[in-house]
Scaffold this active site. Structure first.
Site, mmCIF file in Angstrom:
data_model
loop_
_atom_site.group_PDB
_atom_site.id
_atom_site.type_symbol
_atom_site.label_atom_id
_atom_site.label_comp_id
_atom_site.label_asym_id
_atom_site.label_seq_id
_atom_site.Cartn_x
_atom_site.Cartn_y
_atom_site.Cartn_z
ATOM 1 N N CYS A 252 -39.263 -11.530 -46.888
ATOM 2 C CA CYS A 252 -38.444 -11.078 -45.416
ATOM 3 C C CYS A 252 -38.581 -9.709 -45.288
ATOM 4 O O CYS A 252 -39.520 -8.889 -44.888
ATOM 5 C CB CYS A 252 -37.280 -11.887 -45.584
ATOM 6 S SG CYS A 252 -36.588 -12.170 -43.845
ATOM 7 N N HIS A 342 -38.716 -17.289 -46.950
ATOM 8 C CA HIS A 342 -37.649 -17.567 -48.197
ATOM 9 C C HIS A 342 -38.190 -18.650 -49.102
ATOM 10 O O HIS A 342 -37.981 -19.635 -48.828
ATOM 11 C CB HIS A 342 -36.401 -17.836 -47.577
ATOM 12 C CG HIS A 342 -35.707 -16.923 -46.894
ATOM 13 N ND1 HIS A 342 -34.798 -16.204 -47.247
ATOM 14 C CD2 HIS A 342 -36.030 -16.279 -45.748
ATOM 15 C CE1 HIS A 342 -34.170 -15.208 -46.514
ATOM 16 N NE2 HIS A 342 -34.875 -15.244 -45.369
ATOM 17 N N GLU A 344 -37.217 -19.167 -52.058
ATOM 18 C CA GLU A 344 -35.876 -19.848 -52.857
ATOM 19 C C GLU A 344 -35.433 -21.045 -52.322
ATOM 20 O O GLU A 344 -34.360 -21.823 -53.047
ATOM 21 C CB GLU A 344 -34.831 -18.815 -52.835
ATOM 22 C CG GLU A 344 -33.796 -18.654 -51.962
ATOM 23 C CD GLU A 344 -34.218 -17.763 -50.415
ATOM 24 O OE1 GLU A 344 -33.858 -17.886 -49.395
ATOM 25 O OE2 GLU A 344 -35.412 -17.020 -50.833
#
Length: 368
Positions: A252, A342, A344
């Protein structure tokens, strides 16, 4: 009951009722297309100084728990929903979303026109806005106050949301690597994903210098997500990492800084990507991932093949299939890479979890 208004800088006004804390707030008006994960969204530091509208029509169904926050507080400047849930139904919930917003002092509004608001932002672009509970002055004055609020362009915000002091997230199980993670607005799940893979993660402030990064003797360096305009950030520490040929991974905001370190420029997207349903293609394999996003800026880079950088040849590794914006970069020698989304997955699909494994593989190759 008090009434509230959402006022956009171009003069558009939406009437509604208070939700969460009452008062007034200002920020960049954006929308999130996720149908789940509102608690993770609220606590994502990347939303600092933004008023977030949820496009899903029913928000708050599962309440709020103590396990899902991605940081120690709510970061959004304001919150816009269509229909707040009247009940909480989840075995982990310990309070309602409405109560949570009140506790955190987050001013919100419930409006019937979230679809109209989203279409307006898609046509006109993200813009400044304000939420006002029971305003006592004319709308024209509220519009003027919104226009006097800060813009996101030129905003240097990473240091405002990052940790002030370094801390360590220990490896889960046997330690394999030491990772220096520069916190530009990191989410809690990110170092956890690396810890699951045997990484001891040293989380450092956004202002960490090259010398401070290297002082932890890292096997790899990670730059996190975060808020603000990437053009304001100092990339000298990252350039030092690349010059030293230390394995690097960025996501990001970290992807945008990697681009700038390579000599590329960044620009503001019309209305950004925010949600958990963005289709991204790996140009190397043709594989498509559904990914979680939260960004309003992007890297400008050639999509038609490798390009020269001070650190050797690089290429765009991933592109967004909706608008063809750059979603990933990598050096061709394999020691540094980044993505705009992202991996995660908090909240979001797990399609991109392999990128943490790829980071570990880059470190392993560098040690071979």
């Amino acid at each position: 009951m008090n009434t509230s208004v959402l006022v956009l800088e171009d003069g558009r006004v939406f009437q509604g009722r208070p939700y969460g804390a009452e008062g007034e707030t200002f920020g960049e008006m954006v929308f999130n297309t996720g149908m789940t994960g509102y608690q993770e969204t609220l606590t994502d530091p990347s939303y600092h100084r933004q008023i977030v509208a949820m496009t899903a029509p029913h928000i708050g169904n599962t309440g709020v728990n103590d396990e899902d926050p991605e940081s120690g507080r709510v970061w959004v400047a304001g919150y816009v929903v269509r229909e707040p849930s009247r009940i909480v139904s989840n075995w982990r919930a310990n309070r309602s979303l409405d109560d949570y917003l009140k506790e955190q002092g987050v001013v919100g509004i419930a409006i019937s026109g979230t679809r109209a608001l989203t279409r307006h932002l898609r046509e006109r672009g993200a813009m400044r806005a304000g939420i006002f509970t029971a305003p006592t002055v004319p709308v024209e004055e509220l519009v003027e106050r919104v226009r006097q609020s800060p813009r996101m362009e030129g905003a240097d915000l990473a240091a405002e949301v990052a940790t002030a002091e370094p801390y360590v997230v220990p490896a889960i199980g046997a330690k394999r690597f030491t990772v220096a993670a520069v916190d530009l607005g990191i989410k809690g799940m990110t170092p956890h994903r690396m810890a699951e893979r045997g990484c001891e993660v040293h989380v450092l402030p956004a202002t960490a210098t090259y010398e401070q990064i290297m002082a932890v003797e890292p096997d790899g360096v990670f730059f996190s997500n975060g808020p603000g305009d990437p053009a304001t950030a100092d990339v000298s520490a990252l350039r030092g990492v690349l010059e030293a040929r230390v394995p690097f991974f960025g996501i990001c905001f970290g992807n945008q800084l990697f681009g700038r370190a390579l000599g590329l420029s960044t620009y503001k997207l019309r209305y950004g990507h925010r949600g958990v349903n963005q289709p991204v293609q790996d140009v190397r394999t043709g594989k498509v991932e559904i990914s979680a996003h939260n960004h309003g800026f992007a890297v400008r880079a050639p999509l038609d093949g490798p390009f020269e950088t001070p650190y050797g040849q690089a290429e765009v590794s991933h592109v967004n299939l909706n608008d063809r914006c750059v979603e990933g970069l990598r050096l061709l020698d394999g020691r540094a890479f980044s993505v705009q989304y992202h991996p995660e997955a908090a909240a979001g699909p797990h399609d991109a979890a392999y990128l943490f494994d790829e980071f570990c593989e880059v470190i392993s190759r560098a040690q071979a």
